[in-house]
Design a protein around this motif. Structure first.
Motif, PDB file in Angstrom:
ATOM      1  N   GLY A  77       0.816  -1.199   0.000  1.00 61.28           N
ATOM      2  CA  GLY A  77       0.000   0.000   0.000  1.00 61.28           C
ATOM      3  C   GLY A  77       0.854   1.255   0.000  1.00 61.28           C
ATOM      4  N   HIS A  78       0.337   2.323  -0.592  1.00 62.59           N
ATOM      5  CA  HIS A  78       1.107   3.568  -0.662  1.00 62.59           C
ATOM      6  C   HIS A  78       1.348   4.173   0.727  1.00 62.59           C
ATOM      7  CE1 HIS A  78      -3.108   4.842  -2.128  1.00 62.59           C
ATOM      8  NE2 HIS A  78      -3.096   5.054  -0.840  1.00 62.59           N
ATOM      9  N   GLU A  79       0.581   3.762   1.722  1.00 59.83           N
ATOM     10  CA  GLU A  79       0.805   4.253   3.081  1.00 59.83           C
ATOM     11  C   GLU A  79       2.085   3.684   3.698  1.00 59.83           C
ATOM     12  OE1 GLU A  79      -1.590   0.478   3.629  1.00 59.83           O
ATOM     13  OE2 GLU A  79      -1.488   2.096   2.161  1.00 59.83           O
ATOM     14  N   ALA A  80       2.726   2.739   3.003  1.00 64.04           N
ATOM     15  CA  ALA A  80       3.977   2.133   3.486  1.00 64.04           C
ATOM     16  C   ALA A  80       5.203   2.684   2.751  1.00 64.04           C
ATOM     17  CB  ALA A  80       3.909   0.613   3.316  1.00 64.04           C
ATOM     18  N   ALA A 113      -7.901   7.036   4.874  1.00 69.73           N
ATOM     19  CA  ALA A 113      -6.839   7.032   5.896  1.00 69.73           C
ATOM     20  C   ALA A 113      -5.486   6.680   5.296  1.00 69.73           C
ATOM     21  CB  ALA A 113      -7.189   6.071   7.023  1.00 69.73           C
ATOM     22  N   SER A 114      -5.437   5.644   4.452  1.00 73.48           N
ATOM     23  CA  SER A 114      -4.150   5.243   3.870  1.00 73.48           C
ATOM     24  C   SER A 114      -3.669   6.256   2.831  1.00 73.48           C
ATOM     25  CB  SER A 114      -4.234   3.840   3.271  1.00 73.48           C
ATOM     26  OG  SER A 114      -5.238   3.776   2.279  1.00 73.48           O
ATOM     27  N   THR A 115      -4.598   6.854   2.090  1.00 74.92           N
ATOM     28  CA  THR A 115      -4.218   7.858   1.100  1.00 74.92           C
ATOM     29  C   THR A 115      -3.644   9.090   1.787  1.00 74.92           C
ATOM     30  OG1 THR A 115      -5.873   7.065  -0.481  1.00 74.92           O
ATOM     31  CG2 THR A 115      -5.071   9.315  -0.781  1.00 74.92           C
ATOM     32  N   ILE A 116      -4.297   9.554   2.840  1.00 80.33           N
ATOM     33  CA  ILE A 116      -3.807  10.739   3.549  1.00 80.33           C
ATOM     34  C   ILE A 116      -2.476  10.452   4.240  1.00 80.33           C
ATOM     35  CG2 ILE A 116      -4.305  12.278   5.504  1.00 80.33           C
ATOM     36  CD1 ILE A 116      -7.256  12.286   4.434  1.00 80.33           C
ATOM     37  N   LYS A 117      -2.307   9.256   4.778  1.00 76.92           N
ATOM     38  CA  LYS A 117      -1.010   8.896   5.385  1.00 76.92           C
ATOM     39  C   LYS A 117       0.085   8.937   4.320  1.00 76.92           C
ATOM     40  CE  LYS A 117       1.562   5.489   7.980  1.00 76.92           C
ATOM     41  NZ  LYS A 117       1.639   4.131   8.505  1.00 76.92           N
ATOM     42  N   ALA A 118      -0.201   8.408   3.134  1.00 74.82           N
ATOM     43  CA  ALA A 118       0.786   8.429   2.048  1.00 74.82           C
ATOM     44  C   ALA A 118       1.122   9.863   1.640  1.00 74.82           C
ATOM     45  CB  ALA A 118       0.265   7.643   0.850  1.00 74.82           C
ATOM     46  N   ILE A 119       0.116  10.712   1.534  1.00 77.95           N
ATOM     47  CA  ILE A 119       0.361  12.116   1.181  1.00 77.95           C
ATOM     48  C   ILE A 119       1.259  12.767   2.230  1.00 77.95           C
ATOM     49  CG2 ILE A 119      -0.704  14.393   0.875  1.00 77.95           C
ATOM     50  CD1 ILE A 119      -3.230  12.838  -0.165  1.00 77.95           C
ATOM     51  N   ASP A 120       0.965  12.527   3.500  1.00 75.97           N
ATOM     52  CA  ASP A 120       1.799  13.083   4.580  1.00 75.97           C
ATOM     53  C   ASP A 120       3.252  12.628   4.443  1.00 75.97           C
ATOM     54  OD1 ASP A 120      -0.107  14.622   5.921  1.00 75.97           O
ATOM     55  OD2 ASP A 120      -0.664  12.997   7.293  1.00 75.97           O
ATOM     56  N   LEU A 121       3.450  11.351   4.171  1.00 72.80           N
ATOM     57  CA  LEU A 121       4.812  10.823   4.030  1.00 72.80           C
ATOM     58  C   LEU A 121       5.525  11.442   2.830  1.00 72.80           C
ATOM     59  CD1 LEU A 121       4.079   7.070   4.820  1.00 72.80           C
ATOM     60  CD2 LEU A 121       5.419   8.658   6.231  1.00 72.80           C
ATOM     61  N   HIS A 149     -12.885  13.486   2.682  1.00 76.66           N
ATOM     62  CA  HIS A 149     -11.698  13.545   3.545  1.00 76.66           C
ATOM     63  C   HIS A 149     -10.554  14.276   2.854  1.00 76.66           C
ATOM     64  CE1 HIS A 149     -13.690  10.574   6.136  1.00 76.66           C
ATOM     65  NE2 HIS A 149     -12.791  10.905   7.044  1.00 76.66           N
ATOM     66  N   LEU A 150     -10.352  13.983   1.569  1.00 75.27           N
ATOM     67  CA  LEU A 150      -9.260  14.632   0.834  1.00 75.27           C
ATOM     68  C   LEU A 150      -9.500  16.129   0.683  1.00 75.27           C
ATOM     69  CD1 LEU A 150      -8.551  11.948  -1.877  1.00 75.27           C
ATOM     70  CD2 LEU A 150      -6.990  12.687  -0.055  1.00 75.27           C
TER      71      LEU A 150
END
Length: 191
Positions: A77-80, A113-121, A149-150
């Motif tokens: 996942g992109h959150e990783a 949640a995973s998309t926003i975590k990836a954007i933050d990273l 959310h986005l």
């Protein structure tokens, strides 16, 4: 006016140079990965992420067919992203095509949640002038939630550090996709 996908590529073409490092956060069938691969050239690098084996295989075949060797494909996942890309490696650009894999399992979708975590990273490693382009497909189950959310996330980014563009056609039917593009204009300072 440019259609959504050509405009998403234009936004990246304006700021990505040969030799840069970029991310395709949702490989899908490899179209964006191929575009980015050609954009950064032999000396550049593309990290391509997708959770689905079919997407990684489709992208791998597309890269082989087009003789592109500057792509690292990651089935995760992109959150990783932080597990695979060093935090000191500067990212010039990234693209997300949100929703589900075209011609794939429509029950497997991106999540807010995973998309926003990836954007933050990615924003942590994004160079000044770098962009994250989000192509938001929101007509599927869960799509409206991710869209909302986005939009809230992007509207709350500090304008001293980021510019955010929304690009969409407002007279199209059936939940037309739209673009959110984040550009880093200043390094975020932590006190």
């Amino acid at each position: 006016m440019k259609a959504i996908l050509p405009f998403s590529h234009q936004l990246l073409k304006e700021i990505v140079s040969e030799g840069d490092t970029v991310i395709d956060a949702t490989c899908g069938n490899g179209n964006d990965t191929l575009f980015l691969s050609k954009l950064v050239g032999e000396k550049g690098k593309v990290y391509g992420f997708d959770i689905q084996e079919a997407a990684i295989e489709n992208t791998r075949k597309r890269m082989e067919t087009n003789h592109q060797r500057n792509v690292v494909l990651i089935q995760d996942g992109h959150e990783a992203i932080d597990k695979y890309i060093r935090t000191d490696e500067k990212i010039a650009g990234a693209i997300f095509n949100l929703g589900y894999l075209p011609r794939g399992d429509h029950s497997i979708v991106t999540k807010p949640a995973s998309t926003i975590k990836a954007i933050d990273l990615i924003t942590d490693s994004l160079k000044i002038g770098g962009r994250i382009v989000l192509v938001v497909y929101h007509g599927h189950d869960g799509g409206a939630e991710e869209r909302n959310h986005l939009l809230a996330y992007c509207q709350n980014l500090d304008q001293n550090f980021y510019q955010v563009l929304q690009y969409q056609f407002i007279n199209q039917k059936n939940h037309p996709p739209f673009i959110l593009s984040l550009e880093k204009i200043k390094e975020v300072t932590v006190h």
